[in-house]
Design a protein around this motif. Structure first.
Motif, PDB file in Angstrom:
ATOM      1  N   ASN A 107       0.938  -1.141   0.276  1.00 43.56           N
ATOM      2  CA  ASN A 107       0.018  -0.187   0.257  1.00 43.56           C
ATOM      3  C   ASN A 107       0.861   1.242   0.152  1.00 43.56           C
ATOM      4  N   GLU A 108       1.536   0.837  -0.889  1.00 43.86           N
ATOM      5  CA  GLU A 108       2.520   2.391  -0.894  1.00 43.86           C
ATOM      6  C   GLU A 108       3.575   2.655   0.082  1.00 43.86           C
ATOM      7  N   GLN A 109       4.027   1.537   1.183  1.00 44.13           N
ATOM      8  CA  GLN A 109       4.284   2.082   1.954  1.00 44.13           C
ATOM      9  C   GLN A 109       5.278   0.745   2.585  1.00 44.13           C
ATOM     10  N   VAL A 110       6.788   1.753   2.819  1.00 44.54           N
ATOM     11  CA  VAL A 110       7.789   0.092   3.523  1.00 44.54           C
ATOM     12  C   VAL A 110       7.343  -0.815   4.823  1.00 44.54           C
ATOM     13  N   ILE A 111       7.242  -1.879   4.731  1.00 41.44           N
ATOM     14  CA  ILE A 111       6.486  -2.283   5.195  1.00 41.44           C
ATOM     15  C   ILE A 111       7.716  -3.321   6.472  1.00 41.44           C
ATOM     16  N   HIS A 112       9.320  -3.381   6.228  1.00 41.54           N
ATOM     17  CA  HIS A 112       9.600  -4.518   5.931  1.00 41.54           C
ATOM     18  C   HIS A 112      11.091  -3.682   5.115  1.00 41.54           C
ATOM     19  N   THR A 113      12.122  -3.579   5.826  1.00 35.88           N
ATOM     20  CA  THR A 113      13.827  -3.945   4.744  1.00 35.88           C
ATOM     21  C   THR A 113      14.701  -4.421   6.074  1.00 35.88           C
ATOM     22  N   GLU A 114      15.245  -4.853   5.026  1.00 30.57           N
ATOM     23  CA  GLU A 114      16.593  -5.201   5.889  1.00 30.57           C
ATOM     24  C   GLU A 114      17.408  -5.719   5.374  1.00 30.57           C
ATOM     25  N   SER A 115      19.084  -5.445   5.765  1.00 31.88           N
ATOM     26  CA  SER A 115      20.387  -5.544   5.125  1.00 31.88           C
ATOM     27  C   SER A 115      21.282  -6.758   5.226  1.00 31.88           C
ATOM     28  N   HIS A 116      22.564  -7.162   3.947  1.00 33.86           N
ATOM     29  CA  HIS A 116      23.005  -8.057   5.025  1.00 33.86           C
ATOM     30  C   HIS A 116      23.019  -9.125   5.710  1.00 33.86           C
ATOM     31  N   HIS A 117      23.549  -9.670   6.375  1.00 34.90           N
ATOM     32  CA  HIS A 117      22.978 -10.675   6.979  1.00 34.90           C
ATOM     33  C   HIS A 117      22.095 -10.776   8.032  1.00 34.90           C
ATOM     34  N   GLY A 118      21.186  -9.952   8.022  1.00 34.48           N
ATOM     35  CA  GLY A 118      20.230  -9.661   8.840  1.00 34.48           C
ATOM     36  C   GLY A 118      19.110 -10.143   8.404  1.00 34.48           C
ATOM     37  N   ILE A 119      19.249 -10.014   7.013  1.00 32.46           N
ATOM     38  CA  ILE A 119      17.733 -10.717   6.164  1.00 32.46           C
ATOM     39  C   ILE A 119      17.731 -12.295   6.325  1.00 32.46           C
ATOM     40  N   ASP A 120      16.069 -11.971   7.059  1.00 29.43           N
ATOM     41  CA  ASP A 120      15.859 -13.005   7.898  1.00 29.43           C
ATOM     42  C   ASP A 120      14.716 -13.752   6.928  1.00 29.43           C
ATOM     43  N   ILE A 121      14.606 -14.470   6.796  1.00 35.07           N
ATOM     44  CA  ILE A 121      14.147 -15.240   5.057  1.00 35.07           C
ATOM     45  C   ILE A 121      11.860 -15.557   5.732  1.00 35.07           C
ATOM     46  N   LYS A 122      12.568 -16.260   7.314  1.00 32.94           N
ATOM     47  CA  LYS A 122      10.955 -16.306   8.638  1.00 32.94           C
ATOM     48  C   LYS A 122      10.365 -15.300   8.792  1.00 32.94           C
ATOM     49  N   LYS A 123      11.147 -13.893   8.651  1.00 30.84           N
ATOM     50  CA  LYS A 123      10.173 -12.959   9.032  1.00 30.84           C
ATOM     51  C   LYS A 123       9.949 -12.522   7.564  1.00 30.84           C
ATOM     52  N   ILE A 124      10.439 -12.112   6.831  1.00 32.02           N
ATOM     53  CA  ILE A 124       9.869 -12.222   5.486  1.00 32.02           C
ATOM     54  C   ILE A 124       8.840 -13.012   5.174  1.00 32.02           C
ATOM     55  N   GLN A 125       9.193 -14.850   5.459  1.00 30.87           N
ATOM     56  CA  GLN A 125       7.886 -15.406   4.926  1.00 30.87           C
ATOM     57  C   GLN A 125       6.956 -14.970   5.749  1.00 30.87           C
ATOM     58  N   GLU A 126       6.696 -14.054   7.284  1.00 24.69           N
ATOM     59  CA  GLU A 126       5.618 -14.271   7.692  1.00 24.69           C
ATOM     60  C   GLU A 126       4.478 -12.634   7.486  1.00 24.69           C
ATOM     61  N   LEU A 127       5.459 -12.079   6.916  1.00 22.55           N
ATOM     62  CA  LEU A 127       5.312 -10.882   6.380  1.00 22.55           C
ATOM     63  C   LEU A 127       4.034 -11.237   4.956  1.00 22.55           C
ATOM     64  N   LEU A 128       4.339 -11.621   4.369  1.00 17.94           N
ATOM     65  CA  LEU A 128       4.675 -12.268   2.500  1.00 17.94           C
ATOM     66  C   LEU A 128       3.299 -13.159   3.009  1.00 17.94           C
TER      67      LEU A 128
END
Length: 128
Positions: A107-128
């Motif tokens: 909805n035109e908003q950043v709901i999550h951002t991560e970088s480098h070793h902080g990219i958490d697949i489980k968290k991304i999976q939960e958000l999507l």
């Protein structure tokens, strides 16, 4: 061809683990995807083709992330070829430029951002 230095187009052709990458190559395309995030969530993966850490993060994401919702579009941004797009993302979305970096829009908003070793697949999976 050395996989570490593959181009954005070569990477986008790969359909690894069900992820279909759309190359993100222009500021107009970026503006369009932001507007369209009202209809579908958008994932932007910012990648430097000359960075080993970025390559490892992208490989890990492709290997471990399993798309569950078809109402998500995935974009791959080659920072070396499209630095202007990365700069527009940082400025317009108010996110610090990083590489590798995952940015999720809804909805035109950043709901999550991560970088480098902080990219958490489980968290991304939960958000999507």
């Amino acid at each position: 061809m050395d996989k570490l230095f593959r181009s954005q187009r070569d990477i986008a052709k790969d359909d690894l683990e069900g992820i279909i990458w759309e190359p993100l190559e222009s500021i107009d395309q970026f503006h369009n995807l932001v507007r369209n995030s009202k209809l579908k969530k958008k994932v932007i993966f910012k990648h430097s083709t000359r960075c080993g850490i970025s390559r490892m993060a992208l490989n890990s994401f492709e290997r471990n992330y399993v798309p569950k919702d078809q109402n998500v579009t995935y974009y791959l941004l080659d920072l070396l070829e499209n630095r202007d797009v990365s700069n527009a993302i940082a400025e317009e979305l108010n996110v610090t430029h990083q590489s590798p970096q995952v940015i999720i829009l809804d909805n035109e908003q950043v709901i999550h951002t991560e970088s480098h070793h902080g990219i958490d697949i489980k968290k991304i999976q939960e958000l999507l």
